[in-house]
Design an enzyme around this catalytic site. Structure first.
Site, PDB file in Angstrom:
ATOM      1  N   GLU A 243      22.471  -7.885 -38.836  1.00 53.32           N
ATOM      2  CA  GLU A 243      21.208  -8.624 -38.663  1.00 53.32           C
ATOM      3  C   GLU A 243      20.026  -7.665 -38.501  1.00 53.32           C
ATOM      4  O   GLU A 243      19.403  -7.588 -37.431  1.00 53.32           O
ATOM      5  CB  GLU A 243      21.322  -9.586 -37.480  1.00 53.32           C
ATOM      6  CG  GLU A 243      22.409 -10.636 -37.704  1.00 53.32           C
ATOM      7  CD  GLU A 243      22.407 -11.760 -36.688  1.00 53.32           C
ATOM      8  OE1 GLU A 243      21.760 -11.624 -35.632  1.00 53.32           O
ATOM      9  OE2 GLU A 243      23.072 -12.782 -36.952  1.00 53.32           O
ATOM     10  N   GLU A 338      29.332 -14.042 -41.326  1.00 54.06           N
ATOM     11  CA  GLU A 338      29.246 -14.536 -39.941  1.00 54.06           C
ATOM     12  C   GLU A 338      28.615 -15.911 -39.851  1.00 54.06           C
ATOM     13  O   GLU A 338      27.607 -16.182 -40.498  1.00 54.06           O
ATOM     14  CB  GLU A 338      28.414 -13.571 -39.070  1.00 54.06           C
ATOM     15  CG  GLU A 338      28.321 -14.030 -37.613  1.00 54.06           C
ATOM     16  CD  GLU A 338      27.322 -13.231 -36.790  1.00 54.06           C
ATOM     17  OE1 GLU A 338      27.369 -11.979 -36.853  1.00 54.06           O
ATOM     18  OE2 GLU A 338      26.493 -13.849 -36.106  1.00 54.06           O
TER      19      GLU A 338
END
Length: 484
Positions: A243, A338
């Site tokens: 991220e 994810e």
């Protein structure tokens, strides 16, 4: 006279008929022929079901499903194995440090039973074939650490103090046990942050990698891959940053597309090449709302040759972003790495949304894998770092040394992982009404169709294949896997 002739003819006809009947029946009464039995329908399609109300959880159904050609007016899902798409690397989870910690608290017997169920290939296993690891701590570790932490103000340019030490207690021993069960499992690894001394804000949270440490950080990846190899663990792929546009997690690090491009083409790619390491580099690893990020990195002519593909999450945007990037660079792979389920989520709602998007959606948009977030945690949704995710629900909840529960994340992945092994190929199946679906052909020649009923009522439908069809049904919110 004519009347007498007619009567005589009728008498003779009756006599002959009687004689023929007696001859054929041995002189007795003709037996009544036995009833013709209906044709026997043999089962040709195995059907595994999970219902949103949890009354059925990944159970093989006794319904007899045979292919036929009797016409009906139901909708069709037509499966065509002659039209193929991507090869599948696998389905699974992130094995966080916290997951390893709680699983390791099980008794020896219970842990082995669980690992066989998760990673084995028996009828009672779900066949997980892909794992994601954090390089050092993720936010679902009980403490924050890197593999080369230094006192404030000190650096370690030669990475003399590099050590897997914090993960030698739980994570690495558990991985070794998993590899004994499935030595072919694929592993992708990604850091949540660089060591603090390499960052521009002296914090585990946010900040960016200082340019003067790009080369050292590339060697950090090299040392990690080599150290894991020495432990008997082969890393298939690495990602530069989890991220990269999220500065709020603990740990976290911001890495813009420009920074990631520079790091890959000038440092990470050449460092792996020089070390003779063939591990894949997968970029981005963030939400579907920014496909421009991976496209920008892939558009760099110097970075592109080092890159295998791009990875995505779905906390923002639409799953079709994977196809956007695939279409821009069809020679590069895409991955889905994810998605978390929440402690306050609803089983039925989560089952529908995740199977529709994370599994079916990612597969229909070219992904080579589909991963849910954390494999396991405790009843308090821990461990996690200070500021780490306190609502992330594992696929499993480890309750005590001999007890665990299976949560919605378990069934989301199991409906694919149990039936679609590594190296299967996605094949064509049409979308029909509320029935989201995706189809595969396995190396052994099996056809697998995963269907999710996204509508509000039970749906009757045909599964058409090679000119014949099976008629079946799914309740609202249910998920079915069909194998033939």
């Amino acid at each position: 006279m004519n009347k007498i002739k007619t009567i005589m003819k009728l008498f003779l006809l009756a006599l002959v008929t009687s004689l023929v009947s007696n001859c054929s029946s041995g002189g007795g009464t003709a037996p009544t022929p036995p009833p013709v039995p209906p044709p026997v329908v043999t089962n040709e399609v195995d059907f595994w079901l999970t219902k949103g109300d949890q009354t059925v959880l990944l159970q093989k159904q006794s319904t007899v499903l045979g292919f036929g050609t009797t016409y009906n007016v139901y909708q069709n899902i037509e499966v065509d194995e002659t039209k193929t798409f991507q090869t599948i690397d696998g389905f699974g989870y992130t094995l966080t440090g916290g997951s390893a910690q709680v699983i390791s608290q099980l008794s020896v017997a219970k842990k082995q039973q669980l690992l066989q169920e998760l990673f084995g290939s028996s009828e009672t296993s779900i066949g997980i074939s892909y794992l994601r690891l954090s390089i050092a701590a993720s936010d679902l570790n009980d403490t924050v650490f890197s593999y080369d932490d230094m006192p404030i103000g000190q650096t370690d340019l030669n990475l003399t103090n590099f050590s897997l030490g914090p993960d030698l207690t739980n994570l690495i021993p558990l991985l070794k046990e998993i590899l004994l069960i499935n030595p072919n499992i694929k592993i992708v690894a990604v850091p949540w942050s660089a060591p603090v001394w390499m960052k521009d804000n002296n914090s585990t949270i946010g900040g960016s990698l200082q340019p003067q440490y790009y080369g050292v950080y590339a060697q950090y990846f090299v040392k990690y891959i080599q150290a894991m190899k020495q432990q008997g663990i082969t890393i298939d792929a690495i990602m530069p940053q989890n991220e990269p546009l999220n500065p709020y997690n603990n740990p976290s690090l911001v890495m813009t597309s420009g920074q990631q491009t520079t790091f890959i083409k000038n440092n990470l790619g050449p460092a792996l090449q020089t070390a003779g390491i063939s591990v894949k580099i997968i970029i981005y690893d963030h939400n579907c709302d920014k496909p421009d990020y991976p496209i920008a990195v892939l558009s760099d002519a110097a970075a592109n040759p080092y890159i295998d593909g791009s990875a995505f999450h779905l906390y923002g945007g639409d799953i079709s972003a994977l196809s956007t990037v695939h279409n821009a660079f069809p020679n590069k792979n895409v991955y889905f790495t994810e998605q978390w389920t929440s402690s306050d989520g609803n089983f039925g709602g989560d089952l529908k949304w995740h199977v529709k998007n994370v599994v079916i959606g990612s597969m229909r948009n070219w992904s080579k894998n589909a991963l849910e977030w954390n494999l396991a945690n405790n009843p308090s949704y821990g461990p996690h770092t200070p500021g780490g995710c306190s609502q992330c629900k594992g696929a499993l909840t480890i309750i005590g040394p001999d007890s665990f529960t299976r949560n919605v994340g378990y069934y989301i992945i199991a409906h694919a992982s149990k039936f679609v092994p590594m190296s299967s190929t996605r094949i064509t199946s049409n979308l029909s009404g509320n029935l989201n679906n995706v189809a595969f052909k396995t190396l052994s020649g099996k056809i697998v169709l995963l269907v999710e009923n996204d509508g509000g009522v039970t749906e009757l439908f045909n599964i058409k294949y090679n000119g014949k069809w099976v008629t079946t049904s799914l309740e609202s919110g249910a998920v079915g896997t069909y194998i033939w």
